[in-house]
Structure formats: structure tokens, C-alpha cells
Design an enzyme around this catalytic site. Structure first.
Site, PDB file in Angstrom:
ATOM      1  N   ARG A  96     -49.140  -4.665 -15.864  1.00  0.00           N
ATOM      2  CA  ARG A  96     -47.734  -5.177 -16.537  1.00  0.00           C
ATOM      3  C   ARG A  96     -46.989  -4.875 -16.113  1.00  0.00           C
ATOM      4  O   ARG A  96     -45.536  -5.142 -15.977  1.00  0.00           O
ATOM      5  CB  ARG A  96     -48.211  -3.658 -16.959  1.00  0.00           C
ATOM      6  N   TYR A  97     -47.233  -4.193 -13.918  1.00  0.00           N
ATOM      7  CA  TYR A  97     -46.447  -4.100 -12.989  1.00  0.00           C
ATOM      8  C   TYR A  97     -46.296  -5.480 -12.437  1.00  0.00           C
ATOM      9  O   TYR A  97     -47.928  -5.631 -12.156  1.00  0.00           O
ATOM     10  CB  TYR A  97     -45.923  -2.921 -12.426  1.00  0.00           C
ATOM     11  N   ARG A 100     -49.047  -2.768  -9.536  1.00  0.00           N
ATOM     12  CA  ARG A 100     -50.334  -2.919  -9.852  1.00  0.00           C
ATOM     13  C   ARG A 100     -51.150  -2.771 -10.772  1.00  0.00           C
ATOM     14  O   ARG A 100     -50.960  -3.649 -12.334  1.00  0.00           O
ATOM     15  CB  ARG A 100     -49.889  -0.945  -9.312  1.00  0.00           C
ATOM     16  N   CYS A 109     -66.363   9.238 -22.506  1.00  0.00           N
ATOM     17  CA  CYS A 109     -65.453  10.171 -21.575  1.00  0.00           C
ATOM     18  C   CYS A 109     -66.428  11.526 -21.849  1.00  0.00           C
ATOM     19  O   CYS A 109     -67.566  11.422 -22.915  1.00  0.00           O
ATOM     20  CB  CYS A 109     -64.345  10.689 -22.391  1.00  0.00           C
ATOM     21  N   CYS A 113     -61.166  12.851 -26.512  1.00  0.00           N
ATOM     22  CA  CYS A 113     -59.638  13.682 -27.504  1.00  0.00           C
ATOM     23  C   CYS A 113     -58.994  13.314 -27.962  1.00  0.00           C
ATOM     24  O   CYS A 113     -58.775  11.483 -28.178  1.00  0.00           O
ATOM     25  CB  CYS A 113     -58.296  13.701 -25.186  1.00  0.00           C
ATOM     26  N   CYS A 116     -55.852  10.522 -27.165  1.00  0.00           N
ATOM     27  CA  CYS A 116     -55.725   9.930 -26.544  1.00  0.00           C
ATOM     28  C   CYS A 116     -55.407   8.538 -26.192  1.00  0.00           C
ATOM     29  O   CYS A 116     -55.274   7.744 -28.287  1.00  0.00           O
ATOM     30  CB  CYS A 116     -57.721   9.673 -26.145  1.00  0.00           C
ATOM     31  N   ARG A 118     -55.736   5.851 -25.790  1.00  0.00           N
ATOM     32  CA  ARG A 118     -57.300   4.607 -25.895  1.00  0.00           C
ATOM     33  C   ARG A 118     -58.437   4.876 -27.106  1.00  0.00           C
ATOM     34  O   ARG A 118     -59.383   4.797 -27.283  1.00  0.00           O
ATOM     35  CB  ARG A 118     -57.352   4.006 -24.763  1.00  0.00           C
ATOM     36  N   ASP A 276     -47.839   9.389 -26.238  1.00  0.00           N
ATOM     37  CA  ASP A 276     -47.613   7.451 -26.796  1.00  0.00           C
ATOM     38  C   ASP A 276     -48.307   7.379 -28.216  1.00  0.00           C
ATOM     39  O   ASP A 276     -48.011   8.295 -28.696  1.00  0.00           O
ATOM     40  CB  ASP A 276     -48.599   7.088 -26.241  1.00  0.00           C
ATOM     41  N   ASP A 313     -43.670   6.154 -22.089  1.00  0.00           N
ATOM     42  CA  ASP A 313     -43.906   5.028 -21.883  1.00  0.00           C
ATOM     43  C   ASP A 313     -43.897   3.487 -23.293  1.00  0.00           C
ATOM     44  O   ASP A 313     -44.720   4.443 -24.180  1.00  0.00           O
ATOM     45  CB  ASP A 313     -45.920   4.727 -21.965  1.00  0.00           C
ATOM     46  N   LYS A 320     -42.934   2.709 -17.971  1.00  0.00           N
ATOM     47  CA  LYS A 320     -42.925   3.898 -18.420  1.00  0.00           C
ATOM     48  C   LYS A 320     -41.612   4.237 -17.454  1.00  0.00           C
ATOM     49  O   LYS A 320     -40.705   3.691 -16.667  1.00  0.00           O
ATOM     50  CB  LYS A 320     -43.945   4.593 -16.889  1.00  0.00           C
TER      51      LYS A 320
HETATM   52  C1  LIG Z   1     -48.937   3.740 -16.147  1.00  0.00           C
HETATM   53  C2  LIG Z   1     -49.244   2.476 -15.524  1.00  0.00           C
HETATM   54  C3  LIG Z   1     -49.357   2.103 -14.047  1.00  0.00           C
HETATM   55  C4  LIG Z   1     -49.521   3.317 -13.537  1.00  0.00           C
HETATM   56  O1  LIG Z   1     -48.091   3.383 -13.270  1.00  0.00           O
HETATM   57  P1  LIG Z   1     -47.534   3.671 -12.167  1.00  0.00           P
HETATM   58  O2  LIG Z   1     -45.830   4.553 -12.290  1.00  0.00           O
HETATM   59  O3  LIG Z   1     -47.590   3.450 -10.762  1.00  0.00           O
HETATM   60  O4  LIG Z   1     -48.100   5.554 -11.797  1.00  0.00           O
HETATM   61  C5  LIG Z   1     -49.735   1.241 -14.205  1.00  0.00           C
HETATM   62  N1  LIG Z   1     -50.501  -0.056 -15.504  1.00  0.00           N
HETATM   63  C6  LIG Z   1     -50.506   0.194 -16.401  1.00  0.00           C
HETATM   64  C7  LIG Z   1     -50.429  -0.571 -17.192  1.00  0.00           C
HETATM   65  C8  LIG Z   1     -50.188   1.818 -16.785  1.00  0.00           C
HETATM   66  O5  LIG Z   1     -49.951   2.243 -17.884  1.00  0.00           O
HETATM   67  S1  SF4 Z   2     -57.622  11.130 -22.487  1.00  0.00           S
HETATM   68 FE1  SF4 Z   2     -58.753   9.662 -23.129  1.00  0.00          FE
HETATM   69  S2  SF4 Z   2     -59.664   8.114 -21.869  1.00  0.00           S
HETATM   70 FE2  SF4 Z   2     -59.636  10.719 -21.033  1.00  0.00          FE
HETATM   71  S3  SF4 Z   2     -60.562  11.702 -21.181  1.00  0.00           S
HETATM   72 FE3  SF4 Z   2     -59.966  11.671 -23.143  1.00  0.00          FE
HETATM   73  S4  SF4 Z   2     -60.277  10.599 -24.409  1.00  0.00           S
HETATM   74 FE4  SF4 Z   2     -60.799  10.132 -22.584  1.00  0.00          FE
END
Ligand SMILES: *Cc1c(COP(=O)(O)O)cnc(C)c1O
Ligand code: SF4
Length: 356
Positions: A96-97, A100, A109, A113, A116, A118, A276, A313, A320
């Protein structure tokens, strides 16, 4: 109570996780029929370490892992609110960025959670394949703009030490990858995962940044403190991400206790994340006003080292953005007028000769 001659390994504890409504009803007062439709949709896993902690600590910990019928009533949330899949050049990578990437190397996991992000995939899909890991590493190798790789999941510490080392070493060998980050909840939810052998493995990977995930001061047990200490001693730099959760930690004194407690175990609070817009988690969301009011109560009163960035986010994949209480009140002929943490007003004049 009889004490066992040998404490069970993390793998044994994982195998003894509570994963069915019936098994959970044997431990806490719930109606298994009420949560069955929920677990049919979103898996449950509560390992014995975290279940014991949750039973002892009560609601703020239980709510994070006990399925709730409200998960099926959410009409606002989306399956993939951050558009991670749409920003995915190869499976398991979200880019996305510019500099990174997020690299999801595990799909399971040690607890699931309920909030979560995801939720659509963790514990549900198939395991991440060796082929997908290879393709992810190849993508990073062929994309020189990537300086920082966030290895996440699921939980990457669900992998064996050998598999994890194999992934981290190959990332470390890529010349343009400057930093590697691990995102894991293990030190919080199953601290015995942080074995001396794991620490030894991670020690070979430098620089390594590890973002852990604690949401409540009750999670800062002696075992969790030992796990974090072991990671720090291995040379990793520890940060923490907390999700702001209604009924769990949406309270300034609870978060102050958490953030100060983290500093004491050498973990620097990094992000406080606005929840989120994930389908099935609406009952955990607070308003942004609540989050801002909490940050306002902490800033200035608690050491700045303990204060994370409060971020949202953005739904749709915008990334973010920071949320900061309003300290800049207005401008008067080039001068900025501020309020401080106690609410008093102060003036910061423009440099001589600057345009008003
Ligand atoms: C949160 C996130 C990051 C890291 O973001 P930082 O602000 O650098 O901590 C990188 N890629 C994705 C897709 C993210 O959701
Ligand atoms: S937040 Fe989601 S990915 Fe993180 S430990 Fe909990 S269930 Fe696993």
C-alpha cells in the site's frame, strides 16, 4: 491442586485449546446454542493460558475471545475494510505504501480475537503454502522500493522456528530490505511460545523490530513480561499495537496503566488503533471522539514515552492517518495560539519578517 511435574510446551497448550461452543460452556457460563451460529461463521480458539487469564480477569479479557451473537448482526462492516486484497500484487503481500509491504506468512493464531481485522481469513482459509512464501519473497526481491517488510499473519510465531528462520534469513539477504518487522500477539496470548530457542533464532536477524499486541493491563502477566524481556535481550526492538475496544479498554486510566506497564517491560507503545470497519466487529467500535478524549487525558499527564500514535486505518485502503486532539486553537496575525494539556492558552509568534 496438584502441580504438574513439567509445564506443558506451547504446542501442547495449543492442542488443548477450546474450539467448540460445548467445550467453552464447560468452562464459563454461556449457552453453546447461542454461539454455535457464530463459530460456524468465524472460528473460535482460546488456548488454556489465555482462557485461564480471561476467567481470572473477567470481561475485558473474555470479550476479546468469546464469540458473541452480535458478530452476525453487523450491517456496517466490510469483509476487507482496508482493501488488503485489492492492493495485493501477489498472494500474501499487501503493498500500500511506497517503501514497505505487509507479508502474511501464517493463517492461524493462538487465539482468535473477535475484533480481528483479518477475520475474513484467519483460521478459515488454507495454510499459507511454501509456493506463496517463495512468490512473496521473489516480489520483494524484485521491488527495490521495498525497504521495510512487515511479517505478519495470522501470527507468524505459529510457524516453527525453522520455517520462520528460513523466511527471515531470505528477507535479510535482500540488499534493499533495511528493516524487518514481525507482528505477533504471542507474547500476550501464549507467552511460552517465546522459548530460548526462538530467541536464539531471532538473535541472528538484525535489525529486527517486533510489534506485539496487548490491549489491557491484565494481560501484562509475569509470563508475558518474561517473553518480552527475552525478545529484547535477543536484540529485537519492541513496540506495541493496541486496538481501541469498547468495553475492553476505552478508558483513559485503563490505557494509562497499560502503556506505563508496557514501558516497564521494555515495550514502547507504537499505535493505538481505532477499530477497523471489519464485518462482525461493530459492537467493539467506539467513536473517534472517545479516542480523542482519551488521548487528551493522557498527553502531558503521562510520560511521552508511553504515548502511542492514535491512528485510524482508512476504510477503502487509504492507509493510516494520525488523530490528534486539537491543540492549535487559531492564528492571530501570524501568531499561532495553542492550548496546553491543562487547557491554558499560549501564543507562539511567527519569526521576524515572515509574511503574516
Ligand atoms: C499498517 C500497515 C503498514 C505499516 O504502517 P506503519 O505506519 O509504517 O507502521 C504497512 N502496510 C500496510 C498494508 C499496513 O496496513
Ligand atoms: S488480532 Fe487477528 S491476527 Fe492478531 S492474534 Fe488476534 S486473531 Fe490473530
Amino acid at each position: 491442586m496438584k502441580s504438574s511435574p513439567k509445564t506443558p510446551s506451547w504446542k501442547t497448550l495449543l492442542r488443548r485449546s477450546v474450539e467448540t461452543p460445548k467445550a467453552l460452556a464447560g468452562r464459563i457460563p454461556i449457552d453453546p446454542l447461542k454461539i454455535k451460529p457464530v463459530t460456524d461463521q468465524y472460528p473460535m480458539r482460546i488456548n488454556p493460558y489465555f482462557l485461564e487469564l480471561a476467567i481470572k480477569a473477567g470481561r475485558p479479557i473474555l470479550d476479546q475471545v468469546v464469540p458473541d451473537p452480535r458478530e452476525l448482526e453487523d450491517s456496517i462492516g466490510m469483509d476487507d475494510p482496508l482493501a488488503e486484497d485489492a492492493n495485493s500484487p501477489v498472494p500474501q503481500i499487501t503493498h500500500r505504501y511506497p517503501d514497505r509491504v505487509l507479508f502474511t506468512v501464517a493463517s492461524v493464531c493462538a487465539v482468535y480475537c473477535r475484533f480481528c481485522t483479518r477475520k475474513r481469513r484467519v483460521g478459515r482459509g488454507k495454510a499459507v503454502s511454501v509456493r506463496e512464501i517463495d512468490d512473496g519473497i521473489r516480489y520483494i526481491r524484485m521491488t527495490p522500493a521495498v525497504r521495510d517488510v512487515l511479517v505478519s499473519g495470522g501470527d507468524p510465531l505459529m510457524l516453527s522456528d525453522e520455517r520462520l528462520e528460513w523466511i527471515l534469513r531470505r528477507l535479510r539477504e535482500i540488499p534493499h530490505v533495511e528493516t524487518i518487522r514481525l507482528g505477533t500477539r504471542m507474547p500476550c496470548v501464549l507467552p511460552s511460545r517465546v522459548t530460548p530457542a526462538l530467541a536464539k533464532t531471532l538473535k541472528k536477524i538484525r535489525p529486527l523490530y517486533i510489534n506485539v499486541h496487548f490491549n489491557h493491563p491484565a494481560e501484562l502477566t509475569p509470563a508475558a513480561a518474561r517473553a518480552c524481556g527475552r525478545l529484547s535481550d535477543a536484540g529485537a526492538v519492541l513496540g506495541n499495537q493496541t486496538v481501541l475496544l469498547r468495553g475492553v479498554n476505552d478508558d483513559a486510566s485503563v490505557l494509562a496503566g497499560l502503556f506505563r506497564g508496557l514501558l516497564k517491560i521494555r515495550v514502547r507503545p507504537y499505535y493505538l488503533l481505532q477499530t477497523d470497519l471489519t464485518k462482525g466487529t461493530d459492537h467493539f467500535r467506539t467513536t473517534i471522539e472517545t479516542g480523542l478524549a482519551i488521548m487528551d487525558r493522557l498527553r502531558g499527564h503521562v510520560t511521552g514515552l508511553a504515548l502511542p500514535h492514535y491512528v485510524v486505518d482508512l476504510p477503502g485502503g487509504g492507509g493510516k492517518v494520525p488523530l490528534v486532539p486539537g491543540y492549535t486553537l487559531r492564528k492571530e496575525r501570524g501568531d499561532w495560539i495553542f492550548r496546553n494539556y491543562l487547557g491554558a492558552e499560549y501564543r507562539y509568534p511567527a519569526p521576524a519578517g515572515s509574511e503574516p
